[in-house]
Design a protein around this motif. Structure first.
Motif, PDB file in Angstrom:
ATOM      1  N   SER A 179       0.711  -1.227  -0.068  1.00 13.31           N
ATOM      2  CA  SER A 179      -0.028   0.000   0.123  1.00 13.31           C
ATOM      3  C   SER A 179       0.724   1.296   0.113  1.00 13.31           C
ATOM      4  N   PHE A 180       1.976   1.445   0.925  1.00 10.21           N
ATOM      5  CA  PHE A 180       2.726   2.419   1.065  1.00 10.21           C
ATOM      6  C   PHE A 180       4.104   2.431   0.078  1.00 10.21           C
ATOM      7  N   GLU A 181       4.090   1.509  -0.861  1.00 10.70           N
ATOM      8  CA  GLU A 181       4.996   1.324  -1.710  1.00 10.70           C
ATOM      9  C   GLU A 181       6.710   1.359  -0.983  1.00 10.70           C
ATOM     10  N   VAL A 182       6.765   0.694   0.096  1.00 11.27           N
ATOM     11  CA  VAL A 182       7.990   0.388   0.767  1.00 11.27           C
ATOM     12  C   VAL A 182       8.400  -0.882   1.158  1.00 11.27           C
ATOM     13  N   SER A 183       9.558  -1.160   1.457  1.00 11.17           N
ATOM     14  CA  SER A 183       9.719  -2.656   1.787  1.00 11.17           C
ATOM     15  C   SER A 183       9.167  -3.047   2.954  1.00 11.17           C
ATOM     16  N   ILE A 234       8.511  -1.368   6.931  1.00  7.08           N
ATOM     17  CA  ILE A 234       7.050  -1.276   7.721  1.00  7.08           C
ATOM     18  C   ILE A 234       7.421  -2.258   9.109  1.00  7.08           C
ATOM     19  N   ARG A 235       8.323  -3.073   9.184  1.00  9.92           N
ATOM     20  CA  ARG A 235       8.370  -3.716  10.486  1.00  9.92           C
ATOM     21  C   ARG A 235       9.273  -2.734  11.359  1.00  9.92           C
ATOM     22  N   ARG A 236      10.225  -1.947  10.957  1.00 11.37           N
ATOM     23  CA  ARG A 236      10.638  -0.801  11.623  1.00 11.37           C
ATOM     24  C   ARG A 236       9.705   0.146  12.071  1.00 11.37           C
ATOM     25  N   ASP A 237       8.790   0.333  11.397  1.00 11.20           N
ATOM     26  CA  ASP A 237       7.557   1.353  11.998  1.00 11.20           C
ATOM     27  C   ASP A 237       7.119   0.466  12.863  1.00 11.20           C
ATOM     28  N   LEU A 238       6.680  -0.770  12.898  1.00  7.83           N
ATOM     29  CA  LEU A 238       5.855  -1.443  13.850  1.00  7.83           C
ATOM     30  C   LEU A 238       6.484  -1.593  14.930  1.00  7.83           C
TER      31      LEU A 238
END
Length: 251
Positions: free
Chosen positions: A28-32, A36-40
Motif C-alpha cells: 500500500s505504501f510502496e515501501v519494503s 514497515i517492520r521498523r515502523d511497527l
C-alpha cells in the motif's frame, strides 16, 4: 510520504480494521517490508500497538498496576462483577482471579450464599473474611506485586488437588484470533493453570480490552466459555468473539 505520516496512517488502519499486515502495508505504501517492520517496532515501543507474526494488533491499555487501578470504580465494573457473581450457585467451588473487578465480584456475593472460593489473590481472600457462608482457599506462592497475586511453581503445584466448577479470569487482552493475553509471562502461566483446574472459564473484560492484545498469550479464545462485557460495548467489537463461538454476556 514522511515516516510520521506513514505511522499515523498505520494506526488509522489498525483502528479501522483491528489488525494490520506488514505485507499489505508495504504494498500500500510502496515501501519494503523491512521499513514497515521498523515502523511497527517503533510504534510498539511507544505502546501504540502489539506486534504479532506478520503484522500487529491494537495494544491493550490495561497495563497499570493494582494500586493505580484500585481507585477507578465505575458503574460498568460493578455491573460486570454483579453478572459474574450471579453465575455462582449454591455449594459450588469457584476460582476467582486477582484484580479490581475480581474484588468487586466477591463484594457482590449474596450474604446467604454458601460456596467455596479458591483464589491466588490475598486481596480477594481478605474481602471474604466476614462472609459467613464462603469457605476461602488461598493459593500460596511468590507474590507478584504488580497485580498482588501469587505466581510461580509453588502456586501451580498448590492447584493440583483442586477441581472447580468455574474460573473467573481477568485479562488485559481479548482478541478473536490472538486469543486471551496479559502483560506478564508468569501471570499468563498461572491463569492457564487456573483455567485447567475448572470445568469452565468466564472472562471479565472491560471494553478497552476487547479486540486488543498484550505481550503474553494465555491461550486460545476457545478457552473461555463466556465473556462478560459492559452493556455499552460496541457490537463491532463483540461480533467476532460470538462468531468464534464464545457466549458474550452484556452486563
Amino acid at each position: 510520504m514522511l515516516t510520521s505520516q506513514r505511522k499515523s496512517e498505520i494506526l488509522a488502519i489498525l483502528k479501522r480494521d483491528g489488525q494490520v499486515l506488514a505485507k499489505a502495508l508495504s504494498e500500500s505504501f510502496e515501501v519494503s517490508e523491512d521499513t514497515i517492520r521498523r515502523d511497527l517496532r517503533e510504534l510498539a515501543s511507544e505502546g501504540l500497538l502489539q506486534r504479532v507474526h506478520g503484522g500487529a494488533l491494537p495494544a491493550s491499555p490495561a497495563t497499570a498496576d493494582f494500586a493505580h487501578r484500585q481507585p477507578i470504580e465505575s458503574a460498568t465494573k460493578r455491573a460486570v462483577a454483579k453478572a459474574a457473581a450471579g453465575m455462582i450457585g449454591e455449594g459450588q467451588v469457584v476460582i476467582v482471579d486477582g484484580g479490581t473487578t475480581a474484588i468487586e465480584l466477591v463484594r457482590q456475593l449474596p450474604r446467604e450464599l454458601s460456596a467455596t472460593v479458591v483464589t491466588h489473590s490475598p486481596n480477594v481472600a481478605v474481602e471474604l473474611v466476614e462472609h459467613p457462608g464462603i469457605e476461602v482457599i488461598v493459593i500460596g506462592g511468590r507474590l507478584f506485586k504488580h497485580s498482588i497475586v501469587t505466581v510461580g511453581a509453588a502456586a501451580i503445584e498448590a492447584l493440583s488437588h483442586i477441581r472447580a466448577d468455574v474460573f473467573f479470569m481477568g485479562v488485559t487482552g481479548v482478541h478473536a484470533t490472538a486469543g486471551l493475553s496479559t502483560g506478564d509471562l508468569e501471570e499468563a502461566y498461572m491463569k492457564r493453570a487456573l483455567a485447567a483446574h475448572a470445568a469452565e472459564t468466564v472472562v471479565l473484560a472491560s471494553a478497552d480490552k476487547i479486540n486488543a492484545a498484550s505481550q503474553y498469550r494465555i491461550g486460545e479464545l476457545a478457552m473461555a466459555s463466556a465473556i462478560i462485557v459492559e452493556k455499552s460495548t460496541d457490537a463491532a467489537l463483540t461480533e467476532p468473539l460470538e462468531a468464534a463461538g464464545v457466549t458474550v454476556v452484556r452486563a
